[in-house]
Design a protein around this motif. Structure first.
Motif, PDB file in Angstrom:
ATOM      1  N   ARG A  96     -12.263  79.343  51.884  1.00 36.56           N
ATOM      2  CA  ARG A  96     -11.050  79.434  51.080  1.00 36.56           C
ATOM      3  C   ARG A  96     -10.419  80.809  51.241  1.00 36.56           C
TER       4      ARG A  96
ATOM      5  N   ILE B 223      -9.153  69.784  49.309  1.00 34.86           N
ATOM      6  CA  ILE B 223      -8.893  70.855  48.345  1.00 34.86           C
ATOM      7  C   ILE B 223      -8.358  70.228  47.060  1.00 34.86           C
ATOM      8  N   TRP B 224      -8.895  70.663  45.926  1.00 29.61           N
ATOM      9  CA  TRP B 224      -8.531  70.082  44.633  1.00 29.61           C
ATOM     10  C   TRP B 224      -7.848  71.132  43.753  1.00 29.61           C
ATOM     11  N   ASP B 225      -6.932  70.691  42.938  1.00 33.14           N
ATOM     12  CA  ASP B 225      -6.255  71.536  41.958  1.00 33.14           C
ATOM     13  C   ASP B 225      -6.583  71.065  40.547  1.00 33.14           C
TER      14      ASP B 225
ATOM     15  N   LYS C   2      -5.258  76.775  41.270  1.00 32.85           N
ATOM     16  CA  LYS C   2      -5.456  76.360  42.661  1.00 32.85           C
ATOM     17  C   LYS C   2      -6.595  77.127  43.341  1.00 32.85           C
TER      18      LYS C   2
ATOM     19  N   ARG D 255      -6.411  65.907  43.985  1.00 31.78           N
ATOM     20  CA  ARG D 255      -6.361  66.476  45.324  1.00 31.78           C
ATOM     21  C   ARG D 255      -5.050  67.216  45.525  1.00 31.78           C
ATOM     22  N   HIS D 256      -5.133  68.336  46.240  1.00 35.96           N
ATOM     23  CA  HIS D 256      -3.937  69.146  46.474  1.00 35.96           C
ATOM     24  C   HIS D 256      -2.875  68.352  47.222  1.00 35.96           C
ATOM     25  N   SER D 257      -3.293  67.525  48.149  1.00 34.38           N
ATOM     26  CA  SER D 257      -2.389  66.639  48.867  1.00 34.38           C
ATOM     27  C   SER D 257      -3.195  65.435  49.338  1.00 34.38           C
TER      28      SER D 257
ATOM     29  N   SER E  44      -6.545  65.471  51.398  1.00 36.93           N
ATOM     30  CA  SER E  44      -7.061  66.842  51.425  1.00 36.93           C
ATOM     31  C   SER E  44      -8.402  66.934  50.721  1.00 36.93           C
TER      32      SER E  44
END
Length: 873
Positions: free
Chosen positions: A392, A310-312, A359, A303-305, A308
């Motif tokens: 996005r 959003i995944w990296d 990202k 997870r980006h944070s 979150s």
């Protein structure tokens, strides 16, 4: 005893004028045995009119180190030093701003004492000579004139090959690169049961006798059921019969070891590993398998944070070569990544490590087109589900905000309305931001702006310069030429690919006032080469001293299209005056040719009708009046709209003005005028715009010189009749003109016509009598109009290698050569400036070397130079 050789001057003029009115071009070569040395000075007559043809590769300031990787059309990469004997097409950015495969024509090699290293925000790095041009949103700019924070063009995608490889081989290579020990004994380490099983199955499929032997938790040795044969041995027995030092037994290699050796992977430590060359020419399914296994071992998905959705995705390695190879392979899927360097603690010491981070939209594309295998695929399922529900917005793959200056925007509120803004006028604030591709595409559609659309849909990723560093030493550097596009891909950066003409222009401008004031030089600068003549050539100071010369500047006058003049001034780009063209100087057919419109098609017919009607009632008019005429015509609405759109785009060229620039302003005695049209270098249809400029200038020059020549002859007759007249003509009313044109084959093609063709042919055939000289230069003599060959009285040929080019040149020169042209060119020393000169006036040929320039030679660097950066002070 050495004596001066004057070319282009007949015996009568030599007797009357001696060496007065000549310029120093260089020195002749003389061969004594195996040694070649410089001998007599070679001078060129400039008081008479000439047609001079300069051809062949003339050298340049731009070059790259030998280990720079150049991308080829088939997706493979080759070090630039090895490209000389490789005949494949190279990957290059076309005029449509899309990647394609293009032929290379030349190969250069030289030594330099200084390189410039740049690092981009993506982590990509490149080393190049300081003068090497890089592409910015404002055009090509020399690397050493670009400041930190500037965004330059890099590939957004890389070409994909069509070669295949067995899945089992691909997986074995990927797994052993990521988790293998290949120094001596081949080991594999991993704790993921799915990956271990996949590796085992691939091993068995590749070699039915091979199997994995478990050595410990997550550690396996590659073994074989087959007894290996002894292929060599060395025996050294000691006195007691035991094997002594130097004894060895060499067994038959396993198939897996042979596989690793064939791909250059055996015997290396982890930090020495790399991506096999073969991978870069594989098709997408094969590449997806390879990258999937690599990332499933040494990659991560997270997870980006915290909290979150959003995944990296990332990939780590201790090998810089390997990580940069992975970054390049990802470009084949249009996946952008950022390379980071970091220090990690390992067994009590600090080691350098490398990480690729992917990202946002790029991470999603990776999961969909490449993906993870094994345990990490479960996290990927969660990531795909969560990210699919999000909108996005990328802040990475955007267009530099300077693009708004190139847009043909007349009403910001209209665009805001078309894009659905609640407060349409607020769209104007966009000028301060770098737009996304989608937003720019919407704007391009709203205002029907084709150049803007091409930028929005281009294969360019605008990467930011984060570091610039000088490197001093002794370096062998290389360059290639891609004639059609003048660029290629080097270390995943788009890089660019005129010397003798500069020497001639210097010589004319350096003549005594009584001669110089009767001569004007007009140079068409298509790629921003000649602005450097304002500065002394300090970098070749020692070489100039050997030739009895010293560095000094010339007071050249630079004219820039009116629409770009203020912008250039604001940015510190050298320019002195704006220039423009009257729309009324073009007839209907001229406009059709400029727009590449068939004059018999409805749009072409309409343009010709409206323009020709205007010309009947007015001598001067502007673009608005043409557009009004189109809108008031009785043609079909879609035809009118299409024609109006063409003229609206013409406004963005910044070239047309109702007043226009007078030819008398451009052609002044003693003045070197540079018409800098390098602003059109990357614009679609840019060569048509340049042809329009040179065609109109050539036409005006011819007409004005015809009028002036009559007046000059009258004065000469008057003076001879009235013998005791005290009147003496000191300076011509309108000077003799030297017109200098590089890349001449673009304006005078062997086949077809441009707007410059007819005016230039007229000057070649009839221009000498009224006093117009022209210098044509090209690196492709086989593609230029045949009249250039037949009308030239002086030919300067640097080394050319293409059979098409040598045949074309040889057809003209064969009557003066006892043996073939190939031999004369091949016998030239391999030094910069070496050439053969054909003097048609005296029917003689000389091998020679063009003298060094005393003004700064910028190679093919364009005129878009910014103020000196403190980095280089």
């Amino acid at each position: 005893m050495a004596y001066d050789i004057i070319i282009g001057r007949n015996a009568k003029d030599r007797e009357q004028y001696g060496s007065d009115g000549t310029i120093y071009l260089g020195k002749t070569f003389v061969k004594m045995g195996r040694n070649t040395s410089l001998s007599n000075r070679l001078l060129l007559d400039v008081i008479r009119s000439h047609v001079i043809f300069v051809c062949g590769k003339r050298g340049g300031g731009k070059c790259l180190p030998g280990d720079t990787l150049v991308t080829l059309e088939d997706g493979s990469r080759v070090m630039i030093k090895d490209l000389d004997n490789i005949n494949k097409k190279v990957a290059s950015l076309g005029i449509d701003l899309k990647m394609g495969g293009f032929e290379k024509s030349d190969f250069f090699r030289r030594e330099v004492s200084e390189l410039l290293k740049i690092r981009l925000r993506s982590g990509r790095e490149a080393e190049l000579t300081p003068e090497h041009p890089l592409l910015t949103i404002d055009g090509w700019i020399p690397a050493n004139k670009i400041g930190l924070g500037t965004r330059i063009a890099t590939p957004r995608r890389a070409p994909v090959g069509n070669e295949k490889m067995r899945d089992c081989e691909i997986k074995l290579l990927a797994y052993l690169i990521a988790e293998g020990h290949t120094k001596k004994t081949i080991l594999f380490s991993n704790l993921d049961d799915a990956i271990v099983d996949d590796f085992s199955q691939s091993l068995l499929e590749y070699d039915s006798d091979a199997y994995l032997m478990k050595m410990g938790r997550g550690c396996y040795k590659l073994s074989s059921k087959r007894s290996r044969k002894v292929v060599d041995y060395a025996i050294n027995r000691e006195k007691d019969g035991r094997f002594g030092k130097g004894s060895s037994i060499k067994h038959e290699k396993t198939r897996v070891r042979t596989l690793l050796e064939n791909h250059g992977l055996y015997g290396f430590l982890a930090r020495e590993k790399k991506i096999p060359d073969k991978m870069f020419s594989l098709d997408k399914p094969c590449l997806a398998t390879f990258l999937s296994r690599l990332f499933s071992c040494d990659g991560s998905i997270y997870r980006h944070s915290k909290g979150s959705n959003i995944w990296d995705v990332s990939y780590a390695s201790s090998s810089e070569k390997l990580i940069r190879g992975v970054q390049s392979l990802l470009l084949k899927f249009e996946i952008l990544s950022v390379l980071r360097k970091k220090n990690v603690r390992y067994n009590g010491s600090i080691r350098r490590s490398f990480e690729l981070v992917i990202k946002g939209e790029n991470a999603l594309r990776f999961m969909r087109e490449v993906g993870f295998f094994g345990d990490k695929s479960k996290r990927q399922e969660t990531a795909l589900r969560e990210m699919a529900e999000l909108s996005r917005n990328t802040n990475i793959d955007v267009i530099p905000s300077e693009v708004w200056k190139q847009a043909n925007i007349t009403s910001w509120s209209e665009i805001g309305l078309a894009l659905g803004y609640k407060t349409p006028k607020s769209f104007r604030s966009s000028i301060n931001c770098s737009p996304s591709r989608q937003k720019l595409l919407q704007v391009a559609a709203a205002i029907n702006d084709e150049p803007l659309r091409l930028v929005a849909q281009s294969d360019i990723f605008w990467d930011e310069i984060m570091m610039m560093e000088k490197i001093e030493g002794s370096f062998e550097v290389y360059d290639i030429r891609v004639p059609e596009t003048n660029n290629f891909i080097a270390n995943d950066v788009i890089v660019h690919n005129s010397y003798t003409m500069g020497v001639i222009a210097e010589g004319v401008a350096d003549l005594p006032p009584e001669v110089k004031n009767n001569i004007s030089i007009i140079m068409l600068d298509t790629m921003g080469v000649y602005w450097t003549m304002k500065y002394p050539n300090k970098k070749d100071e020692l070489l100039l001293k050997e030739w009895g010369l010293e560095p000094k500047p010339l007071d050249v006058i630079i004219y820039t299209p009116k629409g770009y003049f203020k912008e250039y001034r604001d940015k510190g780009i050298p320019t002195d005056h704006p220039f423009s063209i009257r729309p009324s100087e073009l007839d209907g057919k001229d406009w059709c040719m400029t727009f590449k419109v068939d004059s018999n098609e409805p749009i072409g017919v309409l343009i010709q009708k409206v323009v020709n009607e205007l010309r009947e009632v007015k001598t001067v008019y502007d673009l608005d009046e043409i557009v009004d005429g189109l809108k008031n015509s009785n043609a079909e609405k879609h035809t009118i709209n299409a024609a109006v759109n063409l003229f609206d785009n013409a406004r963005t060229w910044g070239l047309f003005d109702k007043e226009g620039t007078s030819i008398n302003e451009l052609a002044q005695g003693g003045q070197v005028t540079i018409l800098d049209v390098s602003c059109y270098a990357t614009m679609p249809g840019g060569w048509e715009i340049k042809a329009l400029v040179i065609g109109l200038v050539a036409q005006k020059l011819f007409i004005q010189r015809m009028v002036s020549r009559k007046n000059e002859e009258y004065q000469q007759v008057h003076k001879s009749v009235y013998y005791f007249s005290e009147e003496e003509v000191q300076k011509m009313d309108f000077p003799m003109v030297w017109l200098v044109i590089d890349e001449a084959h673009e304006f005078l093609p062997r086949e077809g016509k441009t707007l410059a063709t007819d005016p230039l042919v007229t000057i070649m055939r009839e221009g000498r009598q009224p006093g117009i000289s022209v210098i044509f230069a090209t690196q492709q003599p086989g593609k230029i109009h045949t009249d250039v060959m037949t009308q030239s009285d002086t030919i300067i040929s640097h080394r050319i290698t293409s059979k098409l080019d040598t045949d074309a040149l040889g057809a003209l020169m064969q009557s003066y050569l006892r043996s073939g042209l190939d031999k004369y060119l091949d016998d030239l020393p391999r030094v910069k400036g070496a050439a053969i000169v054909l003097d048609d006036s005296n029917e003689k040929m000389f091998p020679m070397r063009v003298r060094p320039r005393f003004t700064w030679h910028g190679g093919e660097a364009p005129s878009a130079i910014q103020k000196k950066d403190k980095i280089f002070e």
